[in-house]
Design an enzyme around this catalytic site. Structure first.
Site, mmCIF file in Angstrom:
data_model
loop_
_atom_site.group_PDB
_atom_site.id
_atom_site.type_symbol
_atom_site.label_atom_id
_atom_site.label_comp_id
_atom_site.label_asym_id
_atom_site.label_seq_id
_atom_site.Cartn_x
_atom_site.Cartn_y
_atom_site.Cartn_z
ATOM 1 N N CYS A 194 -0.430 4.318 2.533
ATOM 2 C CA CYS A 194 -0.299 4.188 3.993
ATOM 3 C C CYS A 194 0.295 2.810 4.214
ATOM 4 O O CYS A 194 1.422 2.588 3.801
ATOM 5 C CB CYS A 194 -1.614 4.456 4.739
ATOM 6 S SG CYS A 194 -3.103 3.747 4.051
ATOM 7 N N SER A 195 -0.424 1.892 4.824
ATOM 8 C CA SER A 195 0.131 0.549 5.006
ATOM 9 C C SER A 195 -0.999 -0.463 5.080
ATOM 10 O O SER A 195 -0.968 -1.369 5.911
ATOM 11 C CB SER A 195 0.978 0.481 6.283
ATOM 12 O OG SER A 195 1.943 1.492 6.331
ATOM 13 N N CYS A 196 -1.998 -0.319 4.201
ATOM 14 C CA CYS A 196 -3.148 -1.233 4.230
ATOM 15 C C CYS A 196 -2.657 -2.669 4.075
ATOM 16 O O CYS A 196 -1.748 -2.949 3.290
ATOM 17 C CB CYS A 196 -4.129 -0.873 3.123
ATOM 18 S SG CYS A 196 -4.855 0.772 3.330
ATOM 19 N N CYS B 279 0.880 -1.164 0.000
ATOM 20 C CA CYS B 279 0.000 0.000 0.000
ATOM 21 C C CYS B 279 0.918 1.214 0.000
ATOM 22 O O CYS B 279 1.574 1.488 1.001
ATOM 23 C CB CYS B 279 -0.932 0.022 1.210
ATOM 24 S SG CYS B 279 -1.811 1.599 1.369
#
Lengths: 209, 219, 219, 209
Positions: A117-119, A114
């Protein structure tokens, strides 16, 4: 193995969150204030931490993979409607509301990132590791996926297509790795033991027993 | 916004360095930050898109310097202040304003696992039909909103192909501003690596993104 | 490189805040950094493009945190170390290695103003003829070199129009790597703001950049 | 006026370089080492600082502008070959080897930036101000030039074309501002007094006397 990498970090990279005592104190102060105001229940906080430390982690995803390797009907359901097939195991919810499974083959390697962000698919993999959240991974996975894979010790031939899934919306991706040779006799729990988190993100292959 | 968080395609951050036997949390306060954010979120004073935007709007040098949970913590403070759950004075003194009655937490321990298992689905029923179909050529729009968006810069203006649609989902650009869910079809779009990065890219490679209808034009 | 230094088009850095009655230097050390860099540069162990690249390759969070002269200072240290003018041990101890004879500075006080007035022209005579002419439509190439380049990301893949050529100039991408000057025609290219930023931009506005032939394709 | 702006700064923005003593000490240590090794001449360092503190600054550019306003032949030479016309005043060299002058008119407003670092025409304007080097200016000047101009108190009508010169190569740009009304009787030195640095970068207009 990816995890044999030496753990070297730029001194400026705080991503490991070595608790600066000040941050720990500020977090404690906010928690105290929110509890005192009746806004949060401290037992609920404990339960949330417990859920992600002890209940929800990559073992969930590994069981899905092992089942897909051994049960063609399940695999068909998983590839058609991953959310429903994963829910058969009781895994669902936050950051995995809408799941898609992508399958690695000798010709195709999938990698999940991602960039914004950091999905990450929490119900099947738990919380993301620091490297998944790092600027290094987020920035390079889309422009230099083969270089990122080399950082993990995986060199892919040029004729294997790399598909990068930049999961910036609410669809979450799980990689179904290739089943390694020499595992014909193993049951699903023994197979699940072989399936690493990294293999389900796409930064590793599953090694044989 | 074209923020430093939109880092797909950047160089200069060095190699990816996996950690052996990484724990779920590296210090207890990290778990508390995760838990505080979820528990305070149960007041439903913000949504996931607004929450993401508070992280994106951290000063860029701070965004790069802070760890993941440090960013979450700073943004949680912005959220509880912005929602009026706590006041600046309470935050500074650490003491609650006695004029405000003590509340009752909406999320209790027994409700935690059911809430996690339920999550927050973003799929919505809408009456419109999809504008695009699998196999269709599209171009990601050249938009540069100053607010929240989930259209990364590296695909803007680039041609791709619709892989599939996922039904209609909440549109982050409006939802983050509390301007409504504006649900619309969400598509997986395939971009050839060469279309994004030029001829040096491997011709076999591709990047797939899930993009809303408002991010796409037919070509 | 697609570094954080390539910030054209980014949001999130806040308003521009001019300072009233700003001094040339805000502290004496700033002037000394400028002077040290120029005086050490007189050894001709690096060129302006290599010097810029040492700034770009500072860790991104540092790049954003440090002031202009702080960045110059950190990069000057990298340059003098890289050129072998000083050793890591000398830098750490602050004492010169007595085994190395004391040198004679190439830049003395009397030569300072002439050196400034001469500068470092980048115009070169080449035998090739320009590939493009004023009025011609071009597209900035989709290249993503990991080394130094002066082709900003925000124009890559975008269409523009040749305004004029400036003759042949030293090519930074090769010069920064000490791979030769590779002089080639440099053109001013006009990009309509709408081509770069979409329909929200003012149709009257444009951005002009000076781009080398290797950055451009005819369309 | 642009310079009436309050001077407010983000606490994270160190661009003003308020000398952290540590940096000053480290710079001093490097200077001592380079001098001790005979690599640099301390008198040359003094001369460089003196040149940019006392000799080379925006007064140079202001004289060029005043001359162009009052001498049509000079203006023609300046617009045709700025480097040569500027050299008539004795201004030349570092960071101004190849000069171009762009003219503001009632229909066109020019603005100069360098998005990749902070390139700036030193021989005619001296060293750049902090705002020119700031991330805020470098990032926004190309995507939102009208917003940047508003930060300086200058609102342009929509039908005035804004031309942004992103000077990332070795060509350096000087803006020739519009001559304000009511200056017909002034000589070149009095005119030069009116011409600000910001007007020659394009973030301001020249105000009348």
């Amino acid at each position: 193995m990816a995890h044999d990498h030496a753990h070297e970090h730029d001194p400026h990279d705080h991503d490991h969150g070595q608790a600066m005592p000040e941050t720990a104190l500020r977090v404690k102060a906010l928690e105290s204030l929110l509890v005192e105001k009746g806004l949060v229940d401290p037992a609920a906080l404990d339960a949330i931490v417990d859920a992600y430390e002890n209940r929800i982690g990559p073992r969930n995803g590994a069981r899905i993979v092992a089942r897909a390797w051994t049960d063609p009907d399940y695999k068909a359901r998983l590839m058609k409607d991953a959310t429903a097939a994963i829910a058969e195991f009781g895994y669902s919810g936050a950051q995995g509301e809408h799941m898609v499974v992508v399958e690695n083959t000798p010709a195709v390697h999938n990698l999940v990132v991602c960039t914004l962000c950091s999905c990450y698919p929490w119900p099947v993999l738990g919380l993301p590791p620091v490297w998944y959240k790092s600027s290094a991974y987020r920035s390079r996975a889309v422009i230099d996926p083969r270089g990122v894979l080399r950082d993990f010790g995986l060199s892919l031939p040029d004729d294997v297509a790399v598909r990068v899934w930049d999961s910036t919306a609410e669809i979450r991706y799980l990689v179904l790795p290739e089943r390694p040779a020499g595992t014909e006799g193993l049951g699903t729990e023994a197979l699940a033991d072989l399936v690493t988190r990294d293999a389900m993100v796409g930064t590793a292959k599953v090694a044989g027993p | 916004m074209n923020g430093v968080h939109d880092m797909g395609g950047m160089h200069g951050f060095g190699p990816v360095t996996p950690e052996a036997n990484e724990p779920v949390f590296h210090a207890p306060w990290e778990g508390r930050v995760l838990a505080l954010r979820r528990a305070a979120g149960a007041w439903r004073r913000w949504n996931i898109d607004a929450g993401r935007h508070t992280i994106e709007t951290l000063p860029p040098a701070e965004y790069l310097r802070l760890s993941y949970y440090e960013k979450w913590f700073e943004s949680t403070i912005k959220l509880v202040l912005g929602a009026g759950l706590v006041t600046q004075r309470e935050l500074e003194t650490g003491c609650r304003d006695p004029a405000v009655p003590v509340a009752t937490p909406p999320l209790t321990a027994d409700k935690v696992l059911p809430a996690i298992m339920a999550g927050g689905p973003t799929l919505r029923e809408i009456s419109a039909t999809p504008r695009f179909a699998a196999g269709q050529a599209v171009r990601a729009r050249d938009i540069n909103p100053v607010g929240h968006t989930r259209l990364p810069r590296y695909v803007r203006g680039r041609r791709g192909t619709i892989e599939c649609d996922h039904g209609a989902h909440v549109f982050p650009d409006s939802n983050a501003k509390f301007e409504g869910e504006n649900p619309q079809y969400l598509y997986t779009v395939r971009f050839a690596a060469r279309e994004l990065w030029g001829e040096a890219a491997n011709p076999a490679d591709a990047v797939y993104l899930d993009l809303w209808e408002d991010y796409l034009d037919a070509v």
